[in-house]
Design a protein around this motif. Structure first.
Motif, PDB file in Angstrom:
ATOM      1  N   LEU A 177      -3.952   3.314  -4.391  1.00 27.39           N
ATOM      2  CA  LEU A 177      -3.325   2.881  -3.148  1.00 27.39           C
ATOM      3  C   LEU A 177      -2.225   1.848  -3.354  1.00 27.39           C
ATOM      4  CD1 LEU A 177      -6.445   2.496  -0.809  1.00 27.39           C
ATOM      5  CD2 LEU A 177      -4.609   4.141  -0.531  1.00 27.39           C
ATOM      6  N   ASP A 190      -4.558   6.026   6.182  1.00 27.87           N
ATOM      7  CA  ASP A 190      -5.148   5.736   4.874  1.00 27.87           C
ATOM      8  C   ASP A 190      -5.429   4.240   4.734  1.00 27.87           C
ATOM      9  OD1 ASP A 190      -5.119   8.367   4.018  1.00 27.87           O
ATOM     10  OD2 ASP A 190      -3.135   8.204   3.105  1.00 27.87           O
ATOM     11  N   ALA A 191      -4.487   3.423   5.178  1.00 23.41           N
ATOM     12  CA  ALA A 191      -4.648   1.975   5.076  1.00 23.41           C
ATOM     13  C   ALA A 191      -5.784   1.494   5.962  1.00 23.41           C
ATOM     14  CB  ALA A 191      -3.348   1.268   5.448  1.00 23.41           C
ATOM     15  N   ASN A 247      -7.107  -4.257  -3.010  1.00 19.73           N
ATOM     16  CA  ASN A 247      -7.272  -3.300  -4.102  1.00 19.73           C
ATOM     17  C   ASN A 247      -6.283  -3.676  -5.202  1.00 19.73           C
ATOM     18  OD1 ASN A 247      -8.208  -1.056  -5.497  1.00 19.73           O
ATOM     19  ND2 ASN A 247      -6.751   0.335  -4.527  1.00 19.73           N
ATOM     20  N   ARG A 250      -7.809   7.820  -0.875  1.00 16.22           N
ATOM     21  CA  ARG A 250      -7.069   7.965  -2.122  1.00 16.22           C
ATOM     22  C   ARG A 250      -7.546   6.959  -3.166  1.00 16.22           C
ATOM     23  NH1 ARG A 250      -0.747   8.881  -0.333  1.00 16.22           N
ATOM     24  NH2 ARG A 250      -1.126  10.046   1.599  1.00 16.22           N
ATOM     25  N   PHE A 270      -8.986   2.454   4.449  1.00 13.66           N
ATOM     26  CA  PHE A 270      -9.298   1.600   3.289  1.00 13.66           C
ATOM     27  C   PHE A 270      -9.986   0.320   3.725  1.00 13.66           C
ATOM     28  CE2 PHE A 270      -7.718  -1.996   0.658  1.00 13.66           C
ATOM     29  CZ  PHE A 270      -8.464  -1.744  -0.478  1.00 13.66           C
ATOM     30  N   ILE A 287      -0.160   7.511   6.087  1.00 15.97           N
ATOM     31  CA  ILE A 287      -0.431   6.330   5.262  1.00 15.97           C
ATOM     32  C   ILE A 287      -1.050   5.223   6.099  1.00 15.97           C
ATOM     33  CG2 ILE A 287       0.672   4.510   3.894  1.00 15.97           C
ATOM     34  CD1 ILE A 287       2.681   6.570   2.935  1.00 15.97           C
ATOM     35  N   ILE A 329       0.858  -1.184   0.000  1.00 17.73           N
ATOM     36  CA  ILE A 329       0.000   0.000   0.000  1.00 17.73           C
ATOM     37  C   ILE A 329       0.892   1.230   0.000  1.00 17.73           C
ATOM     38  CG2 ILE A 329      -1.682   1.340   1.309  1.00 17.73           C
ATOM     39  CD1 ILE A 329      -2.962  -1.057   0.041  1.00 17.73           C
ATOM     40  N   LEU A 330       0.792   2.051  -1.061  1.00 18.82           N
ATOM     41  CA  LEU A 330       1.568   3.280  -1.208  1.00 18.82           C
ATOM     42  C   LEU A 330       3.054   3.001  -1.038  1.00 18.82           C
ATOM     43  CD1 LEU A 330      -0.936   5.670   0.607  1.00 18.82           C
ATOM     44  CD2 LEU A 330      -0.543   5.457  -1.840  1.00 18.82           C
TER      45      LEU A 330
END
Length: 550
Positions: free
Chosen positions: A54, A40-41, A98, A51, A44, A37, A10-11
């Protein structure tokens, strides 16, 4: 409680496994190291909007797995039950993938689920306050919802919404009836004339065909009568009847001499005479029917033409005139009864409005009481955050009626006594805003059970004693559950029960992020770095130890 978070591709994270604990968990690191991040994870896997891209560069897909422990009675169980999912042992494992093409797939306890199920679960599991307040604390349009949640007004809201639906339904029924009545009134003159005309004529089903047949018969009557008269003469005494009678007498005279041989012939002749009599009667009856007054033909034609004329006028078949008349009578009846029906509908609307007003008033009163409690609790929260002179107020004003009542709610603040009150984001400075939002978040989630609270740089804009106050409040809050804090403040970091440092490394020309749990001496160095920068001095370490020792 969030037990663990596993992130793959992821990223800028290739692989990362984090085990969280109850209490205050702090994550520190330099700007850009990847602290956001992690959020963000987590967002998700919880189904939040984030975002669009990803997946780490070069990977086919990214994956995040979050494990939660659910205490008995946790609200997440209701969501799981509704979705047909099982978590009897209290373990909830959420997994989401994803692909690089953008396809997303999610599982909960190894069962495929939709993003909607993830979001419903996340509402019971995690409360996030980010740098941009993505939960809407600064948006007045959401303040009423927050106050209702704080007050636990689900039942009152349901009653008000139901009453509003009844008002809407009653008003729609009245509007529909008034429109229909108005439309019928435009036809009133036509309806009354047409019904009178149809009732006067009173056409019956099949009558047009009968009249047409009778008319044609009457029109051909002269020629028909002449032929029937000839037939009557041929069948009568001077014709078939007389000849058959003569034949019967002659055969009867000869019957004895033939010793009964003529019996069958005589029987047949007797039957023929019976049939002949029936034929004579039928012909005579038709002859009687053809004996009519010439005026009767005129009457038949007049009625036939009247029926056909009305059928053409109303564009229906002659046999449908009766049903058409019934429809017009129904409209006329609705018109005549319309005023009474409107009175009934107006009474129903008035009753529904009274029910709604009662529910909305009760809801408004409950909101006012909850606003006082919230303001009192906020005052108690602001004092330990070095804002004892600030005033938080929940303002309730009357707005347009709707399914959730008539109240408009806005959270306002005044940073000093006598200063004008205003919206949070317009009155408070950066540091003040952070503390207001922390206090508000604490108050709004005080009754939440088993909720993991996450604060992303809640300490921005504050330092020194104020930052220490924020850290102590977060630590006190974490005593009741689990709190995750992303922070740049050494005072806040020092209050953590568990500490992770987020850093970047370069590997094969790729920048990757890593998260390392810190032991006691490592925590000292990390907090010293936060105090002094890249060069850690002896004085910084001493200051760090002082912070850690309280």
């Amino acid at each position: 409680m969030l037990r663990s978070l596993e992130i793959r591709d992821i990223l800028i994270i290739d692989r990362l496994e984090l085990g969280f604990q109850p209490g205050l968990n702090v994550l520190t690191g330099e700007t850009g190291a990847g602290k956001s991040i992690l959020l963000d994870a987590l967002g998700f896997v919880l189904g939040w909007r984030g975002r669009a891209e990803l997946v780490r560069r070069g990977a086919a897909q990214g994956e995040v797995v979050a494990e939660f422990d659910l205490p008995h009675g946790h609200p997440a169980f209701a969501v799981l039950d509704e979705a047909g999912l099982d978590a009897e042992d209290g373990t909830l494992i959420m997994r989401r993938i994803n692909t690089v093409e953008g396809r997303k797939t999610a599982w909960v306890n190894d069962r495929r689920v939709s993003g909607q199920v993830l979001r419903e679960l996340s509402d019971t599991l995690v409360e996030l306050h980010g740098q941009h307040d993505d939960k809407g604390l600064l948006n007045p349009r959401g303040h009423r919802t927050m106050l209702d949640g704080f007050a636990g007004l689900d039942t009152a809201l349901a009653e008000t919404r139901a009453a509003w639906r009844q008002v809407a339904a009653a008003r729609k029924a009245l509007d529909t009836a008034e429109a229909a009545l108005a439309e019928i009134r435009t036809e009133e003159e036509f309806l009354r004339h047409a019904v009178a005309e149809l009732d006067g004529l009173d056409p019956q089903p099949g009558e047009e065909a009968d009249l047409d047949s009778k008319r044609r018969l009457m029109q051909a009557a002269d020629k028909v009568r002449e032929d029937i008269a000839k037939a009557i003469q041929a069948l009568g005494g001077d014709g078939a009847e007389g000849r058959m009678g003569d034949a019967q007498r002659w055969l009867e005279d000869a019957s004895d001499a033939t010793e009964g041989a003529l019996g069958p012939a005589l029987d047949a002749l007797s039957r023929a005479q019976v049939e002949l009599g029936e034929a004579q009667s039928g012909v005579a009856a038709v002859m009687d029917q053809l004996s009519f007054n010439p005026a009767e033909l005129e009457m038949v034609e007049e009625r036939l033409f009247a029926i056909r004329g009305l059928a053409r006028k109303h564009n229906v078949l002659p046999d449908e005139l009766g049903n058409f008349a019934a429809d017009l009578r129904a409209k006329l009846g609705a018109l005549d009864a319309g005023a009474g029906h409107l009175d009934v509908l107006k009474a129903a609307l008035n009753e529904a409005q009274i029910t709604y007003d009662t529910a909305a008033d009760a809801l408004g009163l409950a909101r006012a009481e909850a606003a006082e409690r919230l303001d009192t609790q906020m005052a108690g929260e602001l004092a330990p955050l070095k804002m004892e002179r600030a005033v938080f107020a929940t303002e309730i004003t009357e707005g347009a009626a709707g399914p959730e009542g008539r109240d408009e709610v806005a959270f306002t603040v005044a940073t000093n006594p006598g200063a004008p009150a205003g919206a949070l984001n317009k009155i408070a400075s950066g540091g003040e805003l952070s503390r207001f939002l922390l206090a508000l978040k604490v108050c709004l989630t005080r009754e939440a059970r088993g909720l993991t609270m996450i604060f992303d740089e809640i300490d921005r804009g504050v330092g020194g004693a104020t930052a220490d106050a924020v850290g102590r409040r977060l630590a006190a809050l974490a005593d009741e559950g689990q709190v995750l804090v992303v922070t740049h403040s050494p005072q806040v970091a020092a209050q953590g029960a568990h500490h992770w440092r987020v850093a970047k490394r370069v590997e094969n020309d790729q920048t990757l992020s890593e998260v390392l749990p810190l032991a006691a001496d490592e925590r000292t160095d990390e907090i010293a770095r936060m105090l002094s920068g890249d060069t850690i001095t002896t004085e910084a370490r001493a200051a760090a130890r002082a912070l850690l020792n309280g």
